[in-house]
Design an enzyme around this catalytic site. Sequence first.
Site, PDB file in Angstrom:
ATOM      1  N   ASP A 196      -6.981  -1.959  17.850  1.00  0.00           N
ATOM      2  CA  ASP A 196      -5.679  -1.713  17.214  1.00  0.00           C
ATOM      3  C   ASP A 196      -5.186  -0.327  17.643  1.00  0.00           C
ATOM      4  OD1 ASP A 196      -3.519  -1.438  15.508  1.00  0.00           O
ATOM      5  OD2 ASP A 196      -4.604  -2.067  13.706  1.00  0.00           O
ATOM      6  N   HIS A 228      -2.930 -10.634   9.156  1.00  0.00           N
ATOM      7  CA  HIS A 228      -3.412  -9.359   8.635  1.00  0.00           C
ATOM      8  C   HIS A 228      -4.342  -9.644   7.448  1.00  0.00           C
ATOM      9  CE1 HIS A 228      -2.074  -5.233   6.780  1.00  0.00           C
ATOM     10  NE2 HIS A 228      -3.131  -5.076   7.545  1.00  0.00           N
ATOM     11  N   TYR A 269      -7.077   7.140  13.446  1.00  0.00           N
ATOM     12  CA  TYR A 269      -6.856   5.902  12.690  1.00  0.00           C
ATOM     13  C   TYR A 269      -8.053   4.955  12.863  1.00  0.00           C
ATOM     14  CZ  TYR A 269      -5.962   1.139  11.760  1.00  0.00           C
ATOM     15  OH  TYR A 269      -6.134  -0.129  11.281  1.00  0.00           O
ATOM     16  N   ASN A 323       0.813  -1.217   0.000  1.00  0.00           N
ATOM     17  CA  ASN A 323       0.000   0.000   0.000  1.00  0.00           C
ATOM     18  C   ASN A 323       0.850   1.273   0.000  1.00  0.00           C
ATOM     19  OD1 ASN A 323      -2.204   1.662   0.104  1.00  0.00           O
ATOM     20  ND2 ASN A 323      -3.017   0.870   2.033  1.00  0.00           N
ATOM     21  N   GLU A 346       1.836  -7.076  11.519  1.00  0.00           N
ATOM     22  CA  GLU A 346       1.315  -6.952  10.152  1.00  0.00           C
ATOM     23  C   GLU A 346       2.336  -6.308   9.203  1.00  0.00           C
ATOM     24  OE1 GLU A 346      -2.199  -4.524  10.998  1.00  0.00           O
ATOM     25  OE2 GLU A 346      -1.211  -2.844  10.030  1.00  0.00           O
ATOM     26  N   ASP A 372      -6.239  -3.630   1.891  1.00  0.00           N
ATOM     27  CA  ASP A 372      -5.123  -3.300   0.998  1.00  0.00           C
ATOM     28  C   ASP A 372      -4.309  -4.530   0.632  1.00  0.00           C
ATOM     29  OD1 ASP A 372      -4.277  -3.438   3.601  1.00  0.00           O
ATOM     30  OD2 ASP A 372      -2.860  -1.790   3.440  1.00  0.00           O
ATOM     31  N   TRP A 427       2.163   6.700  12.069  1.00  0.00           N
ATOM     32  CA  TRP A 427       0.790   6.577  11.602  1.00  0.00           C
ATOM     33  C   TRP A 427       0.247   5.211  11.894  1.00  0.00           C
ATOM     34  CZ3 TRP A 427      -2.050   3.634   8.056  1.00  0.00           C
ATOM     35  CH2 TRP A 427      -3.425   3.999   8.040  1.00  0.00           C
ATOM     36  N   HIS A 483     -14.267  -5.268  11.055  1.00  0.00           N
ATOM     37  CA  HIS A 483     -13.937  -3.931  11.554  1.00  0.00           C
ATOM     38  C   HIS A 483     -15.180  -3.090  11.784  1.00  0.00           C
ATOM     39  CE1 HIS A 483      -9.576  -3.307  10.056  1.00  0.00           C
ATOM     40  NE2 HIS A 483      -9.767  -4.552  10.430  1.00  0.00           N
ATOM     41  N   ARG A 542     -13.459  -6.004  15.714  1.00  0.00           N
ATOM     42  CA  ARG A 542     -12.490  -4.978  16.104  1.00  0.00           C
ATOM     43  C   ARG A 542     -13.229  -3.651  16.182  1.00  0.00           C
ATOM     44  NH1 ARG A 542      -7.448  -2.343  12.719  1.00  0.00           N
ATOM     45  NH2 ARG A 542      -9.034  -0.823  12.182  1.00  0.00           N
ATOM     46  N   ARG A 601       0.955 -11.496  13.579  1.00  0.00           N
ATOM     47  CA  ARG A 601       0.062 -10.987  12.529  1.00  0.00           C
ATOM     48  C   ARG A 601       0.649 -11.038  11.121  1.00  0.00           C
ATOM     49  NH1 ARG A 601      -4.259  -9.065  12.010  1.00  0.00           N
ATOM     50  NH2 ARG A 601      -3.884  -6.870  11.570  1.00  0.00           N
TER      51      ARG A 601
END
Length: 402
Positions: free
Chosen positions: A210, A312, A159, A37, A262, A316, A402, A122, A147, A283
């Site tokens: 997360d 993960h 996020y 990504n 991840e 993406d 990030w 999610h 999640r 992950r």
Amino acid sequence: MKIERARVIVTCPGRNFVTLKIETDQGVSGIGDATLNGREKAVVAYLEDHVIPCLIGKDPRRIEDIWQYLYRGAYWRRGPVTMSAIAAVDTALWDIKAKMANMPLYDLLGGQSRDRVLVYGHANGADLAETVDAVARYVDMGYKAIRAQSGVPGMKDVYGVGRGKLFYEPAGVGLPQETQWNTPKYLRFVPTLFDKLREKFGLDVQLLHDAHHRLTPNEAAQLGKSLEPYGLFWLEDATPAENQEAFRLIRQHTTTPLAVGEIFNTIWDCKDLIQNQLIDYIRTTVVRAGGITHLRRIADLASLYQVRTGSHGATDLSPVTMGAALHFDTWVPNFGIQEYMRHSPETDAVFPHAYRFEDGYLYPGDAVGHGVDIDEKEAAKYPYEPAYLPVARLEDGTMWNW
Ligand code: GCO
Ligand code: MG
């Protein structure tokens, strides 16, 4: 048997995906995901300029040897670009081998260890009330594990709070979006979210969260402790893990289960975390960590220390990674959970697949290979569009994770 041709297909049905297709002289072909990504073109160039020329004429049955050739042989080891490219080759070769054996990939790996794969979805909302509603929607869809990410009062662009209801996609067209971060506000808010979720949904649903690398080890320990009453399935990416030792401090202070990995690309990124039992879930996934061949090594190391897998599965990563991961999950003895963010209908049309969701679980299907294909006509409708993940800064302008 020989590899006759290999080519890279880039498509953007809402977001960019990079796919490697390997064709053999026996008419059997296979595909692998090479999507990274925000850095997609680097992997395209790595494959087209440096990997594909070395593959032509090689025996596709020699998966291990080709893996070692691309890893050891290149001299330059590890890193997300290298390992995504190796993963794409490896996934395509396992796909070819399983098709030749006339088996679903999980059979070739050693057969099914379970009938179905537990997944988590999610649920995101701009504030607490919206997040509660989002969790309710996932419960209604049959999810057993969810999640929860929410906007935090006094902070904008947190996020995990996406555009759209089911298809969260953080990357945006144009230069990276600048977002702001405030750790004290976040640490105060998150326990109130999970308090509400437990009150509304009870103890049966598995809840995950997360932290996306935003915390220091001490702050992560504080969060883990404050979430203990709510019995999370896991707290993910509590702190960056370049220094694997950082997890020791978190571990010493909380029993909230920890998941990370991840963005790891090799077994070396998690060796100490696993051997010192500093985490509960690893992950790493197919495209990021060198394909099935390398993922299997990580899972085997993890199994010695009762660390379980939790691959993960964000949007993406293409449906090719999802399909291959589901075969892996079906086989791997120390399976924990699989992340499942739904792809858009446009993406699903580009990548026809055998896997299906039912009542909180994914089923890999019994198609031969990994069960995912690419419809090249459909893919050609969506040309590459440059897009970046956002960046985060503290309120004084300091660049943050990030
Ligand atoms: C997750 C991830 C994603 C990432 C995304 C970055 O747990 O699913 O953290 O949301 O942010 O994959 O490209
Ligand atoms: Mg994550």
